[in-house]
Design a protein around this motif. Structure first.
Motif, PDB file in Angstrom:
ATOM      1  N   LEU A 170       0.811  -1.215  -0.017  1.00 16.54           N
ATOM      2  CA  LEU A 170       0.092   0.009   0.061  1.00 16.54           C
ATOM      3  C   LEU A 170       0.723   1.143   0.078  1.00 16.54           C
ATOM      4  O   LEU A 170       0.385   2.468  -0.265  1.00 16.54           O
ATOM      5  CB  LEU A 170      -0.937   0.011   1.267  1.00 16.54           C
ATOM      6  CG  LEU A 170      -1.844  -1.142   1.084  1.00 16.54           C
ATOM      7  CD1 LEU A 170      -2.604  -1.167   2.553  1.00 16.54           C
ATOM      8  CD2 LEU A 170      -3.272  -1.204   0.172  1.00 16.54           C
ATOM      9  N   GLY A 171       2.041   1.137   0.146  1.00 14.40           N
ATOM     10  CA  GLY A 171       3.098   2.252   0.005  1.00 14.40           C
ATOM     11  C   GLY A 171       2.730   3.063   1.398  1.00 14.40           C
ATOM     12  O   GLY A 171       2.918   4.450   1.291  1.00 14.40           O
ATOM     13  N   MET A 172       2.368   2.369   2.603  1.00 19.06           N
ATOM     14  CA  MET A 172       2.187   3.354   3.855  1.00 19.06           C
ATOM     15  C   MET A 172       3.200   2.974   4.852  1.00 19.06           C
ATOM     16  O   MET A 172       3.748   1.968   5.212  1.00 19.06           O
ATOM     17  CB  MET A 172       0.791   2.906   4.525  1.00 19.06           C
ATOM     18  CG  MET A 172      -0.445   3.320   3.631  1.00 19.06           C
ATOM     19  SD  MET A 172      -0.656   4.947   4.019  1.00 19.06           S
ATOM     20  CE  MET A 172      -1.003   5.396   2.091  1.00 19.06           C
ATOM     21  N   PRO A 173       3.611   4.147   5.562  1.00 18.49           N
ATOM     22  CA  PRO A 173       4.605   4.192   6.529  1.00 18.49           C
ATOM     23  C   PRO A 173       3.818   3.657   7.836  1.00 18.49           C
ATOM     24  O   PRO A 173       2.913   3.167   7.868  1.00 18.49           O
ATOM     25  CB  PRO A 173       5.155   5.790   6.813  1.00 18.49           C
ATOM     26  CG  PRO A 173       3.940   6.564   6.420  1.00 18.49           C
ATOM     27  CD  PRO A 173       3.285   5.766   5.414  1.00 18.49           C
ATOM     28  N   LEU A 218      -8.076   9.285   2.206  1.00 14.15           N
ATOM     29  CA  LEU A 218      -7.346   7.932   2.418  1.00 14.15           C
ATOM     30  C   LEU A 218      -8.205   6.674   2.790  1.00 14.15           C
ATOM     31  O   LEU A 218      -7.996   5.705   2.144  1.00 14.15           O
ATOM     32  CB  LEU A 218      -6.165   8.048   3.405  1.00 14.15           C
ATOM     33  CG  LEU A 218      -5.113   8.904   2.945  1.00 14.15           C
ATOM     34  CD1 LEU A 218      -4.161   9.092   4.115  1.00 14.15           C
ATOM     35  CD2 LEU A 218      -4.286   8.090   1.750  1.00 14.15           C
ATOM     36  N   ILE A 219      -9.152   7.132   3.503  1.00 20.15           N
ATOM     37  CA  ILE A 219     -10.052   6.032   3.984  1.00 20.15           C
ATOM     38  C   ILE A 219     -11.096   5.567   2.712  1.00 20.15           C
ATOM     39  O   ILE A 219     -10.942   4.125   2.456  1.00 20.15           O
ATOM     40  CB  ILE A 219     -11.352   6.484   4.993  1.00 20.15           C
ATOM     41  CG1 ILE A 219     -10.691   6.596   6.200  1.00 20.15           C
ATOM     42  CG2 ILE A 219     -12.454   5.638   5.180  1.00 20.15           C
ATOM     43  CD1 ILE A 219     -11.330   6.657   7.414  1.00 20.15           C
ATOM     44  N   PRO A 220     -11.537   6.546   1.727  1.00 22.75           N
ATOM     45  CA  PRO A 220     -12.067   5.845   0.583  1.00 22.75           C
ATOM     46  C   PRO A 220     -11.222   5.046  -0.269  1.00 22.75           C
ATOM     47  O   PRO A 220     -11.588   3.971  -0.999  1.00 22.75           O
ATOM     48  CB  PRO A 220     -12.496   7.207  -0.230  1.00 22.75           C
ATOM     49  CG  PRO A 220     -12.857   8.349   0.936  1.00 22.75           C
ATOM     50  CD  PRO A 220     -11.542   7.795   1.892  1.00 22.75           C
ATOM     51  N   TRP A 221      -9.918   5.457  -0.329  1.00 21.49           N
ATOM     52  CA  TRP A 221      -9.128   4.818  -1.315  1.00 21.49           C
ATOM     53  C   TRP A 221      -8.605   3.368  -0.588  1.00 21.49           C
ATOM     54  O   TRP A 221      -8.549   2.172  -1.268  1.00 21.49           O
ATOM     55  CB  TRP A 221      -7.610   5.606  -1.210  1.00 21.49           C
ATOM     56  CG  TRP A 221      -6.534   4.902  -1.846  1.00 21.49           C
ATOM     57  CD1 TRP A 221      -6.287   4.454  -3.089  1.00 21.49           C
ATOM     58  CD2 TRP A 221      -5.448   4.139  -1.190  1.00 21.49           C
ATOM     59  NE1 TRP A 221      -5.062   3.922  -3.245  1.00 21.49           N
ATOM     60  CE2 TRP A 221      -4.510   3.593  -2.167  1.00 21.49           C
ATOM     61  CE3 TRP A 221      -5.306   3.800   0.024  1.00 21.49           C
ATOM     62  CZ2 TRP A 221      -3.356   2.866  -1.789  1.00 21.49           C
ATOM     63  CZ3 TRP A 221      -4.021   3.372   0.522  1.00 21.49           C
ATOM     64  CH2 TRP A 221      -3.167   2.737  -0.476  1.00 21.49           C
ATOM     65  N   ASP A 256      -2.286   3.469  -6.353  1.00 22.95           N
ATOM     66  CA  ASP A 256      -1.495   4.407  -5.854  1.00 22.95           C
ATOM     67  C   ASP A 256      -2.298   5.197  -4.636  1.00 22.95           C
ATOM     68  O   ASP A 256      -3.257   5.633  -5.079  1.00 22.95           O
ATOM     69  CB  ASP A 256      -0.591   5.507  -6.765  1.00 22.95           C
ATOM     70  CG  ASP A 256       0.614   4.637  -7.529  1.00 22.95           C
ATOM     71  OD1 ASP A 256       1.049   3.706  -7.097  1.00 22.95           O
ATOM     72  OD2 ASP A 256       0.890   5.284  -8.532  1.00 22.95           O
ATOM     73  N   PRO A 257      -1.570   5.391  -3.468  1.00 27.10           N
ATOM     74  CA  PRO A 257      -2.597   6.311  -2.694  1.00 27.10           C
ATOM     75  C   PRO A 257      -2.569   7.646  -3.153  1.00 27.10           C
ATOM     76  O   PRO A 257      -1.713   8.368  -4.096  1.00 27.10           O
ATOM     77  CB  PRO A 257      -1.708   6.394  -1.476  1.00 27.10           C
ATOM     78  CG  PRO A 257      -0.374   6.229  -1.859  1.00 27.10           C
ATOM     79  CD  PRO A 257      -0.463   5.094  -3.110  1.00 27.10           C
ATOM     80  N   PRO A 258      -3.850   8.562  -2.962  1.00 28.12           N
ATOM     81  CA  PRO A 258      -4.029   9.570  -3.439  1.00 28.12           C
ATOM     82  C   PRO A 258      -2.833  10.717  -3.181  1.00 28.12           C
ATOM     83  O   PRO A 258      -3.006  11.746  -3.986  1.00 28.12           O
ATOM     84  CB  PRO A 258      -5.455   9.920  -2.868  1.00 28.12           C
ATOM     85  CG  PRO A 258      -5.308   9.334  -1.580  1.00 28.12           C
ATOM     86  CD  PRO A 258      -4.802   7.905  -1.933  1.00 28.12           C
ATOM     87  N   THR A 259      -2.424  10.630  -2.056  1.00 27.98           N
ATOM     88  CA  THR A 259      -1.413  11.687  -1.784  1.00 27.98           C
ATOM     89  C   THR A 259      -0.183  11.132  -1.084  1.00 27.98           C
ATOM     90  O   THR A 259      -0.460  10.040  -0.408  1.00 27.98           O
ATOM     91  CB  THR A 259      -1.893  12.705  -0.806  1.00 27.98           C
ATOM     92  OG1 THR A 259      -2.484  12.142   0.336  1.00 27.98           O
ATOM     93  CG2 THR A 259      -2.826  13.707  -1.734  1.00 27.98           C
TER      94      THR A 259
END
Length: 261
Positions: A170-173, A218-221, A256-259
């Motif tokens: 997910l590309g999340m830290p 981020l939640i909708p994504w 990809d995440p929105p931001t």
């Protein structure tokens, strides 16, 4: 009542005294006559499970980084969801192979040199980069103890051990915002009450700015990707190290995440 509470919390005292997980040992049924279904198993009654769930939920909400309490909450509340996940794995060829072979993810089972030698952008290389950048270790995952079914115990152990893989996908830290986003994805994917609780209550600790980004973008994504992707427990990640991360994301329908965060 006080005596009942002390008796019920007995397994939690055992948890605090127990040694760390031997993550290179597959979860398998224990010998008959021991009362244990797998090496770290702590048998508990329904009352004990209920009190452990309440106590661990309170501690996890107070300190979300108490991974041991989060683990206890997941084990004592997730029986139905784990059965659904187990059945999904059995119906999938790759998932069924995982259930049969019982791979574990730890520093003792990972070949870090081999992962380092993989091409840039491969799953293995990006996973190793995630561990290094965020200074986390796969050995921090608590062993399963309170699940009274050997196969389901492995399912929740596998879920824990691929958690960092989901961060990579997910590309999340690993900051609070990133963890909450991953929890929303996991909640949709697994239906585990622990994930749902974390997704719903985790945002109360965010700043107003981060909360706005979380709710509006981020939640909708995360929900959309969680619904679109097949069960992520059906991926034999250890046999996909060389696969480009972008290719795996396309296979799963993860965008990809929105931001950037």
């Amino acid at each position: 009542m006080a005596t009942q509470l002390l008796r019920a919390l007995g397994p939690l005292r055992l948890l605090q005294r127990s040694p760390g997980s031997a993550a290179d040992v597959p979860l398998r049924a224990a010998s008959h006559g021991t009362g244990l279904l797998y090496p770290e198993h702590i048998p508990t009654s329904p009352l004990q499970k209920a009190l452990l769930a309440v106590g661990s939920a309170g501690m996890a909400l107070y300190n979300p980084y108490r991974h041991d309490m989060v683990a206890v909450l997941g084990e004592t509340t997730g029986h139905r969801a784990l059965k659904v996940l187990r059945d999904q794995m059995k119906k999938d060829p790759e998932g069924a192979k995982i259930l049969q072979e019982r791979p574990r993810i730890s520093l003792s089972t990972l070949d870090l040199g081999q992962l380092q030698s993989l091409p840039e952008g491969s799953l293995g290389r990006e996973y190793l980069r995630f561990l290094d950048v965020n200074r986390v270790s796969p050995d921090t995952r608590a062993p399963t103890r309170f699940v009274d079914d050997e196969e389901l115990a492995y399912v929740i152990q596998r879920y824990r051990e691929v958690h960092d893989m989901l961060h990579t996908l997910l590309g999340m830290p690993t900051n609070m915002l990133g963890e909450i986003v991953v929890k929303w994805f996991e909640a949709v994917q697994t239906g585990l009450p622990m994930c749902i609780l974390g997704a719903l209550l985790g945002p109360i600790r965010l700043s107003a700015q981060n909360l706005q980004v979380l709710v509006s973008e981020l939640i909708p994504w995360a929900v959309q990707n969680g619904r679109r992707a097949p069960c992520v427990l059906n991926l034999y990640y250890e046999q996909r190290w060389e696969q480009p991360l972008t290719s795996l994301r396309e296979e799963l329908g993860i965008t990809d995440p929105p931001t950037p965060h």
